[in-house]
Design an enzyme around this catalytic site. Structure first.
Site: not given
Ligand code: DX5
Ligand code: ZN
Length: 215
Positions: A9, A34, A36, A38, A67, A69, A139, A144-147, A174-175, A196
């Site tokens: 991602s 990937h 993302d 949003m 993806h 969202m 999911m 909404g957020f990475g990490g 994913d996630g 990600g």
């Molecule tokens: C979250 C995204 C993911 C995100 C994954 O809403 O859809 O693709 O970037 O990030 P990690 O792998 O850091 O959880």
């Molecule tokens: Zn994603």
């Protein structure tokens, strides 16, 4: 066993150096990119839109795994496909009544179509679409957020999809994916992993990708 499709991602990449950071994962053996998207409505964050997809299409040969969202994904499908998306995944929660139209449109345009569910949406809602889509995305964090931290309970839905879907269905998670959580997902039947932070924050991206694939 089939090859595991690794889709890093770029949400965790440096947006001021996207070309460089996409080249890094391409050279390190990633299968897809990937992306993302949003909209600040379906999820409480705003990220990448159509112009960025168009720009990155020019700097990689890897398939773009987009993806969405966003609310009203059908309205934006033409633009994302024109921009170069190869695989588009929409959220069931955003478009359950229009999913058949979305699938028909994607088929007419010759791209792969996926459907995703958030951690609290039961897998059974997808039953009637499992034969119609190319990919199901489970999911394992709230989108909404990475990490964020991996939600293991959500991962168990992979089993339902695996047992009820066609053999060639791409089963993506994913996630919160890292070498440990990837193991759980693959064991449950996932054959595509999005990651990600685990990939972009590692000191050796090729090793991180390989660890996700083979661990
Ligand atoms: C979250 C995204 C993911 C995100 C994954 O809403 O859809 O693709 O970037 O990030 P990690 O792998 O850091 O959880
Ligand atoms: Zn994603």
């Amino acid at each position: 066993m089939d090859k595991i499709i690794i889709s890093p991602s770029i949400l965790s990449a440096d947006f001021a150096n996207l070309q460089r950071d996409i080249a890094k994962i391409e050279q390190a053996g990633a299968d897809w990119v990937h992306v993302d998207v949003m909209d600040g409505h379906f999820v409480p964050n705003i990220t990448i839109g159509v112009p960025v997809v168009r720009a990155i299409r020019k700097v990689t040969v890897l398939p773009l795994d987009v993806h969405l969202m966003i609310e009203n994904p059908l309205d934006y499908l033409p633009q994302f496909i024109d921009a170069g998306a190869d695989i588009i995944t929409v959220h069931y929660e955003a478009c359950s009544e229009l999913l058949d139209d979305i699938i028909d449109y994607a088929r007419a345009r010759g791209i792969k179509i996926g459907v995703s569910i958030k951690p609290n949406t039961p897998a059974i809602v997808l039953k009637e679409w499992l034969e119609k889509v190319d990919l199901v995305l489970i999911m394992t964090v709230e989108p909404g957020f990475g990490g964020q931290r991996f939600i293991e309970d959500a991962a168990y839905k992979i089993e339902y999809i695996k047992n009820n879907g066609p053999k060639n269905l791409i089963l993506q998670v994913d996630g919160g994916i890292n070498d440990e959580t990837a193991k759980i997902c693959k064991h449950l039947g996932a054959n595509s992993l999005v990651a990600g932070n685990y990939i972009y924050k590692s000191t050796n991206i090729a090793e991180a990708i390989e660890a996700l694939r083979t661990n």
